[in-house]
Scaffold this motif. Structure first.
Motif, PDB file in Angstrom:
ATOM      1  N   ALA A 162      54.507 146.002  58.387  1.00 14.35           N
ATOM      2  CA  ALA A 162      54.693 145.200  57.445  1.00 14.35           C
ATOM      3  C   ALA A 162      53.041 144.885  56.816  1.00 14.35           C
ATOM      4  O   ALA A 162      52.801 144.939  55.843  1.00 14.35           O
ATOM      5  CB  ALA A 162      54.904 143.859  57.859  1.00 14.35           C
ATOM      6  N   LEU A 163      52.146 144.894  57.859  1.00 16.55           N
ATOM      7  CA  LEU A 163      50.694 144.615  57.318  1.00 16.55           C
ATOM      8  C   LEU A 163      50.199 145.856  56.502  1.00 16.55           C
ATOM      9  O   LEU A 163      49.480 145.915  55.680  1.00 16.55           O
ATOM     10  CB  LEU A 163      49.873 144.522  58.551  1.00 16.55           C
ATOM     11  N   ARG A 164      50.705 146.868  57.038  1.00 15.71           N
ATOM     12  CA  ARG A 164      50.307 148.418  56.121  1.00 15.71           C
ATOM     13  C   ARG A 164      50.806 148.450  54.807  1.00 15.71           C
ATOM     14  O   ARG A 164      50.256 148.935  53.701  1.00 15.71           O
ATOM     15  CB  ARG A 164      50.840 149.405  56.922  1.00 15.71           C
ATOM     16  N   LEU A 165      51.895 147.814  54.774  1.00 17.05           N
ATOM     17  CA  LEU A 165      52.706 147.678  53.394  1.00 17.05           C
ATOM     18  C   LEU A 165      52.058 146.497  52.434  1.00 17.05           C
ATOM     19  O   LEU A 165      52.227 146.646  51.352  1.00 17.05           O
ATOM     20  CB  LEU A 165      54.208 147.491  53.566  1.00 17.05           C
ATOM     21  N   LYS A 166      51.940 145.504  53.049  1.00 21.66           N
ATOM     22  CA  LYS A 166      51.465 144.416  52.499  1.00 21.66           C
ATOM     23  C   LYS A 166      50.137 143.915  53.131  1.00 21.66           C
ATOM     24  O   LYS A 166      50.269 142.844  53.967  1.00 21.66           O
ATOM     25  CB  LYS A 166      52.480 143.323  52.436  1.00 21.66           C
ATOM     26  N   PRO A 167      48.665 144.357  52.952  1.00 19.41           N
ATOM     27  CA  PRO A 167      47.599 143.898  53.518  1.00 19.41           C
ATOM     28  C   PRO A 167      47.378 142.397  53.087  1.00 19.41           C
ATOM     29  O   PRO A 167      47.562 142.125  52.090  1.00 19.41           O
ATOM     30  CB  PRO A 167      46.357 144.769  52.867  1.00 19.41           C
ATOM     31  N   GLY A 168      46.944 141.703  54.225  1.00 17.62           N
ATOM     32  CA  GLY A 168      46.703 140.314  53.922  1.00 17.62           C
ATOM     33  C   GLY A 168      47.759 139.515  54.147  1.00 17.62           C
ATOM     34  O   GLY A 168      48.253 138.211  53.720  1.00 17.62           O
ATOM     35  N   VAL A 206      45.057 132.462  58.830  1.00 15.40           N
ATOM     36  CA  VAL A 206      44.667 131.158  58.310  1.00 15.40           C
ATOM     37  C   VAL A 206      43.751 131.635  57.015  1.00 15.40           C
ATOM     38  O   VAL A 206      43.521 131.045  55.960  1.00 15.40           O
ATOM     39  CB  VAL A 206      43.893 130.544  59.436  1.00 15.40           C
ATOM     40  N   ARG A 207      42.862 132.984  57.357  1.00 20.73           N
ATOM     41  CA  ARG A 207      41.854 133.274  56.335  1.00 20.73           C
ATOM     42  C   ARG A 207      42.788 133.543  55.038  1.00 20.73           C
ATOM     43  O   ARG A 207      42.487 133.437  54.136  1.00 20.73           O
ATOM     44  CB  ARG A 207      41.272 134.591  56.796  1.00 20.73           C
ATOM     45  N   PHE A 208      44.047 134.437  55.117  1.00 15.32           N
ATOM     46  CA  PHE A 208      44.667 134.896  54.138  1.00 15.32           C
ATOM     47  C   PHE A 208      45.610 133.590  53.514  1.00 15.32           C
ATOM     48  O   PHE A 208      46.091 133.823  52.404  1.00 15.32           O
ATOM     49  CB  PHE A 208      45.548 136.017  54.402  1.00 15.32           C
ATOM     50  N   ASN A 209      46.077 132.905  54.283  1.00 12.38           N
ATOM     51  CA  ASN A 209      46.840 131.625  53.768  1.00 12.38           C
ATOM     52  C   ASN A 209      46.292 130.300  54.654  1.00 12.38           C
ATOM     53  O   ASN A 209      46.805 130.058  55.558  1.00 12.38           O
ATOM     54  CB  ASN A 209      48.174 131.764  54.070  1.00 12.38           C
ATOM     55  N   PRO A 210      45.325 129.689  54.023  1.00  8.09           N
ATOM     56  CA  PRO A 210      44.702 128.245  54.619  1.00  8.09           C
ATOM     57  C   PRO A 210      45.895 127.332  54.769  1.00  8.09           C
ATOM     58  O   PRO A 210      45.660 126.319  55.661  1.00  8.09           O
ATOM     59  CB  PRO A 210      43.701 127.935  53.532  1.00  8.09           C
ATOM     60  N   ARG A 211      46.667 127.544  54.171  1.00  2.00           N
ATOM     61  CA  ARG A 211      47.950 126.301  54.038  1.00  2.00           C
ATOM     62  C   ARG A 211      49.249 126.824  55.074  1.00  2.00           C
ATOM     63  O   ARG A 211      50.174 126.357  55.065  1.00  2.00           O
ATOM     64  CB  ARG A 211      48.497 126.135  52.874  1.00  2.00           C
TER      65      ARG A 211
END
Length: 630
Positions: free
Chosen positions: A497-503, A532-537
């Motif tokens: 999933a991370l390879r297909l959608k980094p971050g 948290v870095r990619f989505n602080p919320r």
């Protein structure tokens, strides 16, 4: 043929309320009777991101957040009024679906009353009064009743976030009703009072248009249809309509400006609507040929109803040529009727114009078909049926309408039962759309949550076979593998999933949970920090990052994460409980007791919080209630 300019006569006075009020009461009772069995249903499908994961509705006091719904492509994006109603529901009942669903049913009842009033007043217009004036209340009642209980409306009423459709439908109908009242000629001797009343109705029309702008984009068609309504039922020609009510029509058209601002600020609804998103205009337009014909068929024979048709596209003109020919014929008939039989032509225009924003050529990538889009267009078909019955059967029409209402209402109640659990509705959807990978994926998730792991794995694999490059499908399949104890397989799915959608914050979060569950705390820490870095919320990532930091003895940092989590969701019992744990470890006992107490207030059955609260009380030497506990 259209009437000549200036030929409109004063409207016949509407019947007194002696008959109208009982009919209105019956309509409201019918709506609540049909949908009473939906009030305990859980959140499903688009409700999850728009409500359960929507942190902007958690604090009604923070109006800036409430009026800034997340631009993530959820159904709340660009729709601040919808978000406000969700925040009001949350303030009244937290995440209990009952209040949200009751609001949806109430909105549907109000829209039914607005349609009743609109049809009744239209039947009394100069164009129709000779045919329908004497039976205007009956025609309007029959139309509103069949529209209200029709099974095609169930998705809009039951799926909470589809109140976007319910809200815009209500304001659309109120704008039309206000316009009709504003356009009525005052009776002799009532010129002054009539002018005052007309100004009030104009204000209702414009206000409803603006409220609709904050609800859903389909409101953009109101200025077009009201100009056509004016030409058809009031003024007789476009020139006369423009001469008499130019200011009102221009004011309505001006509502396109705030609508455009909302659309642009939402980034094309989070990248799910518009051009250049991997779906061609031609493919989408061909698919809408199939969709529109399907909607027409379901209006007449509402079976099978499907929650999610997925994002599939027509393979080419050869697949939908028959539907395309039918639609072109209907469009042609509408154009001819607007000239020769204006009332019938207006019904055709109502259907096509309202559907134009979602069902023409502008791609909506997440759903190429959706039954909730028929919420307002259905009214045109119902008006045609009820009006035809009254013209042909007269006195016998009422009995036929009531029989149809009973049958349609029973079908709706039966359909409602499919929503009693998320597992039930996704089982139903897969049975009707077995090639829909999103339905398979959602069914896999629900089977996994229900502990039916082998079935969940099967449906998850089928979904991935259809969409091997979908990161969410890999994420959900990873979750199922994790529940099955297949740790390495779950890790592989999350990494895919991370390879297909980094971050992808959710993939980092779930990978962090996997590492934490196997004692690999350093790796878990890195994943939670990335989430948290990619989505602080990301609330879950904040809480679990705090837990990992606490386990490493980094209490100050852990407390900082729990504080951040509670700023995001002050009503989250897990965040209060975990914050209490960190405070307890830090020796801040009174504060720990307060957070355990708040966790218990929010979730009275939270036994871990109760146990820790008792422990803190013992440490404090107290015998009374701790802070925050009743």
């Amino acid at each position: 043929m259209p009437r000549s300019p200036g030929s409109a006569a004063p409207s016949t006075p509407a019947p007194t309320g002696d008959r109208i009020l009982p009919l209105a009461a019956v309509l409201v009772l019918a709506v609540f009777a049909v949908y009473a069995n939906t009030l305990s249903a859980p959140f499903v499908f688009d409700d999850i991101p728009a409500i359960e994961e929507n942190l902007t509705i958690r604090d009604l006091g923070n109006l800036r957040a409430v009026f800034s719904p997340p631009a993530d492509g959820s159904s709340a994006t660009n729709r601040p009024l919808v978000n406000l109603t969700l925040a009001l529901n949350h303030a009244a009942g937290g995440m209990n679906p009952f209040g949200y669903r009751l609001t949806n049913v109430a909105l549907h009842a109000l829209a039914t009353l607005a349609l009743f009033g609109l049809v009744r007043r239209t039947c009394l217009s100069p164009l129709l009064r000779l045919r329908f004036g004497s039976v205007a209340p009956s025609v309007a009642f029959g139309t509103a009743l069949l529209w209200a209980v029709h099974p095609l409306q169930t998705e809009t009423v039951i799926c909470v976030i589809q109140r976007t459709e319910g809200l815009v439908g209500l304001f659309y109908l109120l704008a039309c009703y206000g316009f009709v009242r504003a356009a009525e000629e005052p009776a002799p001797g009532e010129v002054q009072t009539g002018a005052t009343a007309r100004a009030g109705w104009m204000a209702l029309t414009v206000a409803s248009g603006l409220l609709g702008v904050a609800s859903k984009e389909v409101i953009a068609t109101v200025p077009v249809l009201l100009l056509l309504y004016d030409r058809t039922f009031v003024a007789g020609t476009f020139r006369e309509a423009w001469r008499r009510r130019r200011r009102l029509h221009l004011t309505l058209a001006a509502t396109w400006l705030p609508l455009a601002w909302l659309i642009l600020s939402g980034g094309r609804r989070g990248g799910t609507v518009g051009f250049g998103l991997g779906m061609s205009v031609w493919e989408y337009a061909l698919t809408q040929c199939e969709a529109l014909v399907r909607y027409l068929g379901l209006s007449v024979w509402p079976h099978p109803l499907v929650l999610d048709y997925g994002g599939s596209l027509a393979g080419g003109l050869g697949e939908v040529w028959l539907q395309a020919v039918l639609l072109l014929a209907l469009l042609g008939a509408t154009a001819v009727a607007l000239r020769c039989r204006p009332a019938a032509g207006f019904l055709g225009a109502w259907f096509f114009v309202i559907l134009a924003p979602s069902s023409s050529f502008i791609p909506l990538t997440t759903q190429t078909m959706a039954e909730h889009r028929m919420y307002l267009p259905l009214a045109a078909i119902v008006v045609a049926v009820v009006g035809g019955l009254w013209l042909r059967l007269r006195r016998g029409a009422g009995a036929v309408v009531l029989a149809l209402a009973v049958g349609l209402g029973a079908l709706s109640m039966r359909r409602n039962a499919d929503y009693h659990s998320a597992l039930a509705i996704w089982t139903d959807t897969v049975a009707k759309q077995p090639l829909n990978p999103r339905a398979r994926d959602n069914l896999s998730v629900q089977l996994s949550l229900a502990g039916r792991i082998s079935e969940a794995l099967f449906h998850g694999k089928v979904a991935l076979a259809f969409v091997p490059t979908d990161p969410m499908a890999h994420l959900n399949f990873g979750n199922t593998c994790a529940r099955a104890g297949l740790v390495e397989e779950a890790k592989t799915e999350y990494e895919t999933a991370l390879r297909l959608k980094p971050g992808y914050a959710d993939a980092h979060y779930n990978l962090g949970n996997l590492f934490a569950g196997t004692g690999r705390m350093a790796e878990a820490l890195a994943q939670f920090e990335a989430a948290v870095r990619f989505n602080p919320r990301h609330l879950g990532a904040r809480v679990n990052l705090g837990n990992v930091l606490e386990s490493m003895g980094r209490l100050g940092e852990a407390i900082g994460q729990f504080e951040a989590a509670l700023r995001l969701a002050p009503d989250n019992p897990e965040a209060h409980y975990n914050f209490g744990n960190a405070l307890l470890e830090s020796g801040r006992l009174p504060e720990a007791a307060a957070h355990y107490g708040e966790a218990l207030r929010l979730r009275p059955t939270y036994e871990k919080a109760r146990t820790n609260l008792d422990r803190v009380r013992a440490l404090l030497g107290r015998t009374g209630a701790a802070p925050g506990v009743p």
